[in-house]
Enzyme design. Structure first.
Site, PDB file in Angstrom:
ATOM      1  N   SER A  74      14.143  47.082   5.101  1.00 11.24           N
ATOM      2  CA  SER A  74      14.200  46.044   4.071  1.00 11.24           C
ATOM      3  C   SER A  74      15.584  45.402   4.022  1.00 11.24           C
ATOM      4  O   SER A  74      16.513  45.826   4.713  1.00 11.24           O
ATOM      5  CB  SER A  74      13.861  46.639   2.688  1.00 11.24           C
ATOM      6  OG  SER A  74      14.944  47.419   2.220  1.00 11.24           O
ATOM      7  N   SER A  76      17.547  45.236   1.295  1.00 13.66           N
ATOM      8  CA  SER A  76      18.260  45.640   0.084  1.00 13.66           C
ATOM      9  C   SER A  76      19.722  45.996   0.319  1.00 13.66           C
ATOM     10  O   SER A  76      20.517  45.990  -0.621  1.00 13.66           O
ATOM     11  CB  SER A  76      17.556  46.829  -0.573  1.00 13.66           C
ATOM     12  OG  SER A  76      17.694  47.999   0.192  1.00 13.66           O
ATOM     13  N   LYS A 131      20.871  53.497  -0.243  1.00 12.57           N
ATOM     14  CA  LYS A 131      21.640  52.680  -1.188  1.00 12.57           C
ATOM     15  C   LYS A 131      23.100  53.148  -1.155  1.00 12.57           C
ATOM     16  O   LYS A 131      23.451  54.105  -0.477  1.00 12.57           O
ATOM     17  CB  LYS A 131      21.108  52.825  -2.624  1.00 12.57           C
ATOM     18  CG  LYS A 131      19.624  52.531  -2.808  1.00 12.57           C
ATOM     19  CD  LYS A 131      19.262  51.076  -2.620  1.00 12.57           C
ATOM     20  CE  LYS A 131      17.760  50.864  -2.790  1.00 12.57           C
ATOM     21  NZ  LYS A 131      17.359  49.478  -2.422  1.00 12.57           N
ATOM     22  N   SER A 222      17.258  44.261  -4.714  1.00 13.89           N
ATOM     23  CA  SER A 222      17.303  45.695  -4.474  1.00 13.89           C
ATOM     24  C   SER A 222      16.692  46.445  -5.647  1.00 13.89           C
ATOM     25  O   SER A 222      17.078  46.245  -6.795  1.00 13.89           O
ATOM     26  CB  SER A 222      18.752  46.161  -4.270  1.00 13.89           C
ATOM     27  OG  SER A 222      18.830  47.570  -4.215  1.00 13.89           O
TER      28      SER A 222
END
Length: 265
Positions: A74, A76, A131, A222
């Site tokens: 992704s 994010s 993250k 995100s």
């Protein structure tokens, strides 16, 4: 991927068990039955078990306790990590954990503010997410007007121009690229004024003991601690350290050699 880890553990255990049982019981019987002049042939399943067990055990050990590859699916973490990046994750940075259960059996340090971590989110425990750690246990993190504060101090920002995305990340073209001055760990972030996440992504949070506050570098695209809460320490999988390949299926299936060996800030 939990399913792959489960299959790898199962195959390693099965081949090892077949090899052990044959060595302890069946091999002697075959030799006795074959006699002196006749060769004792191993069953095919035993032959395969002896051939594959060392390889499977080595892969399982390296993957579980040293380093594991992950693919970024992704946007994010753009612009730090791009869709199609294959990254290497240090599995012993935060302690050694058993496969499948992810239960720690040896302490070896804790995440630092700014680390990019792979983990299993509480609401999707069978998935691996990535993250950046913004808040440590005891920190108060705020996010207002696209700016992060940690313990009441706003992180400094410097505009780097308009971001130009490529491949599957082309939809992020036009976002503002900034350097976020996290002490000792400056890194790029993206923000855009037309994001639907801004109104519901603002607030202040105090991180409880044994937990972390994580955010994606693509701040307006995100799903992170601003939405689902704090990350338990027990859900950590490891520390992302570098990009070892980039393969974006949308970009004419090309490998971006400029990404090879990129250190993750």
């Amino acid at each position: 991927m939990v399913w792959f880890e489960t299959i790898l553990v199962a195959l390693t255990a099965l081949t090892g068990l077949i090899w052990l049982l044959d060595k302890l019981f069946f091999a002697k019987r075959r030799l006795a039955a074959a006699g002196v002049l006749e060769e004792a042939r191993e069953p095919v399943v035993v032959d395969y078990a002896k051939a594959f067990f060392p390889i499977l055990a080595l892969v399982l050990g390296l993957r579980s306790f040293v380093g594991e590859p992950f693919r970024i699916p992704s946007s994010s973490m753009m612009p730090t990590l791009l869709i199609g990046d294959f990254i290497l994750v240090n599995k012993f940075a935060y302690g050694l954990r058993w496969p499948i259960t992810n239960k720690k059996f040896l302490d070896n340090g804790e995440p630092e503010r700014g680390d990019v971590v792979v983990f299993r989110p509480p609401h999707h425990p069978r998935e691996d997410w990535i993250k950046r750690v913004v808040g440590l246990p005891g920190d108060t993190v705020g996010y207002h007007d696209n700016k992060v504060t940690v313990n009441g101090k706003e992180l400094p920002y410097r505009a780097e121009g308009v971001y130009q995305g490529t491949g599957q990340g082309a939809r992020e073209t036009g976002a503002t690229k900034l350097t976020e001055g996290m002490p000792g760990r400056p890194h790029f972030v993206l923000e855009r004024e037309d994001s639907p996440f801004i109104p519901q992504g603002e607030g202040d949070w105090t991180v409880p003991a044994g937990h972390y506050f994580v955010m994606g570098d693509n701040r307006d695209n995100s799903e992170d601690s601003r939405f689902w809460g704090f990350l338990p320490e027990a859900n950590l999988r490891g520390k992302a350290i570098l990009v070892w390949m980039n393969f974006d299926w949308s970009a004419d299936r090309k490998v971006d050699v400029s990404r090879l060996g990129t250190r993750i800030p």
